[in-house]
Scaffold this active site. Structure first.
Site, short mmCIF file in Angstrom:
data_model
loop_
_atom_site.label_atom_id
_atom_site.label_comp_id
_atom_site.label_asym_id
_atom_site.label_seq_id
_atom_site.Cartn_x
_atom_site.Cartn_y
_atom_site.Cartn_z
N SER A 180 37.61 31.93 28.06
CA SER A 180 37.76 32.28 26.73
C SER A 180 38.72 31.95 25.75
O SER A 180 38.35 31.61 24.60
CB SER A 180 37.43 33.69 26.91
OG SER A 180 38.47 34.24 27.51
N LYS A 239 41.47 29.90 40.95
CA LYS A 239 41.50 30.75 40.04
C LYS A 239 43.14 31.42 39.76
O LYS A 239 43.54 31.95 40.50
CB LYS A 239 40.41 31.79 40.02
CG LYS A 239 40.64 32.87 38.89
CD LYS A 239 39.43 33.86 38.94
CE LYS A 239 39.52 34.81 37.55
NZ LYS A 239 38.43 35.75 37.60
N LYS A 245 39.83 27.20 37.30
CA LYS A 245 39.82 27.78 36.08
C LYS A 245 41.36 28.35 35.95
O LYS A 245 41.72 29.01 36.77
CB LYS A 245 38.95 29.24 36.55
CG LYS A 245 38.88 30.25 35.46
CD LYS A 245 37.92 31.42 35.75
CE LYS A 245 37.91 32.45 34.72
NZ LYS A 245 37.47 33.57 35.00
N TYR A 274 31.84 27.95 26.52
CA TYR A 274 30.91 28.89 25.67
C TYR A 274 30.46 27.92 24.51
O TYR A 274 29.85 28.32 23.56
CB TYR A 274 31.95 29.78 25.10
CG TYR A 274 32.55 30.87 25.86
CD1 TYR A 274 31.65 31.91 26.47
CD2 TYR A 274 33.86 30.59 26.81
CE1 TYR A 274 32.14 32.80 27.43
CE2 TYR A 274 34.07 31.44 27.79
CZ TYR A 274 33.49 32.63 28.36
OH TYR A 274 33.71 33.61 29.06
C1 PBG Z 1 36.11 38.59 36.26
C2 PBG Z 1 36.30 37.19 35.30
C3 PBG Z 1 37.16 36.90 34.59
C4 PBG Z 1 36.70 35.74 33.71
C5 PBG Z 1 35.46 35.22 34.73
N1 PBG Z 1 35.19 36.50 35.42
C6 PBG Z 1 38.26 37.57 34.00
C7 PBG Z 1 39.50 37.98 34.78
O1 PBG Z 1 39.64 37.41 35.88
O2 PBG Z 1 40.35 38.80 34.42
C8 PBG Z 1 37.35 34.85 32.71
C9 PBG Z 1 36.57 34.02 31.91
C10 PBG Z 1 37.00 33.63 30.64
O3 PBG Z 1 38.16 34.01 30.19
O4 PBG Z 1 36.29 32.79 29.99
N2 PBG Z 1 36.66 38.47 37.48
#
Ligand code: PBG
Length: 334
Positions: A284, A203, A258, A323
């Site tokens: 997102s 991530k 991700k 989404y």
């Molecule tokens: C929280 C989390 C996030 C996302 C999924 N779980 C945001 C982050 O790490 O700040 C992001 C998902 C997205 O942007 O669609 N830990």
């Protein structure tokens, strides 16, 4: 003369591209609704619905409407949903203790979904503290420092509470070191040895999460803070392999990359290296970009959506959090 043309005219790549039937026969990658996981945002007000401006077509929904979404997912052949709670400000705290409340939003939604649908659909629950902390960080914060090992103990309890509510998959998204092993141990120690772990393994500290933070309302909490001391820097690639190897050794059943589209090289490397169930999250910001262009009439939404999802499958992803899940499943049924 002829030699400079290589294999042409004997070889003509276009022969097999001429007709739908021949293109169908040589097709290499298939996208189906069975590859999709649908992220859903939960609102405390059972009948409530709030659109999210930066995620066109997506809204935060109370449990009543949420159950309708889940029903639709089941009908469309979407195998799993991923739940994200919108925690009221007054329940956010420094230590994110609402995460451990067995009756919090994600747990009560999970229970309601499980009660109504049994095992007809998988319920993925996110483990991390950011929806619950007043500072918007995924872990415990002291003097500006994220406390890794103290956070692990909280994440363990959060995972157990979610599993007890009926989560099928626990998805730690916090990027603390050692969390997969810690969560596995806690689940096994509480009789939840059959609950799966999907690790947000690679991530990245990405700017593409902006609309998600609007959706769960953590953007204001995070303020000018960032997550660079735990999420990976976008320049890293070998490090992603290392992260995945560690998470697999600690007991991850599924590993995730991700964001998605800007990181297809990482998806490809991980699938090639490990041959384990690999997920990708079309985050997102990726969704928002495609919608913004489509809503301006600059892109064909359905075609670009399906092409982007197919690209994940081609790169090696077994499953995609998106989404677009509902729209894509509908489009694929046509
Ligand atoms: C929280 C989390 C996030 C996302 C999924 N779980 C945001 C982050 O790490 O700040 C992001 C998902 C997205 O942007 O669609 N830990």
């Amino acid at each position: 003369m002829q030699s400079s043309r290589g294999d042409y005219p004997m070889t003509r790549m276009r022969r097999l591209r001429q007709h739908p039937w021949s293109r169908a026969l040589v097709n290499e990658t298939i996208l189906s609704s069975a590859d999709l996981i649908w992220p859903l945002f939960i609102l405390p007000d059972a009948k409530g619905e709030q659109p999210i401006a930066s995620l066109p077509g997506v809204s935060r929904r109370g449990i009543e409407l949420l159950l309708k979404d889940v029903e639709e997912a089941v009908d469309l052949g979407i195998p799993a949903i991923a739940l994200f709670p919108v925690t009221p400000t007054e329940l956010k705290s420094d230590d994110g203790r609402e995460a451990l409340n067995p009756d919090n939003l994600i747990c009560s939604a999970t229970r309601a979904i499980r009660q109504r649908f049994g095992n007809a659909i998988g319920i993925v629950c996110d483990v991390a503290l950011d929806p619950y902390t007043s500072h918007g960080q995924d872990g415990l914060l002291r003097d500006g420092v994220i406390l890794n090992d103290e956070t692990l103990m909280v994440l363990q309890q959060q995972a157990v509470v979610q599993a007890a509510a009926g989560a099928s998959v626990i998805a730690p998204s916090d990027m603390m070191d050692g969390r997969i092993g810690a969560v596995r141990e806690a689940l096994d120690g509480s009789g939840h040895q059959d609950v799966c772990i999907m690790s947000y393994a690679a991530k990245y500290a990405s700017a593409f999460y902006g609309p998600f933070r609007d959706a769960v309302g953590s953007k204001g909490n995070l303020g000018s803070g960032d997550k660079k001391t735990y999420q990976m820097q976008p320049s890293a690639t070998d490090e992603a392999i290392h992260e995945v190897a560690l998470d697999l050794r600690e007991g991850a059943d599924i590993v995730m990359v991700k964001p998605g589209m800007p990181y297809l090289d990482i998806v490809y490397r991980i699938k090639t290296e490990f041959q384990v169930p690999t997920a990708v999250y079309q985050v997102s910001g990726e969704y928002a970009m495609l919608c913004a262009a489509a809503n301006n009439g600059w892109l064909d939404k359905e075609k670009c959506m399906l092409e982007s999802l197919l690209a994940f499958r081609r790169a090696g992803a077994d499953m995609i959090l998106t989404y677009f899940a509902r729209d894509a499943a509908k489009a694929l049924r046509k």
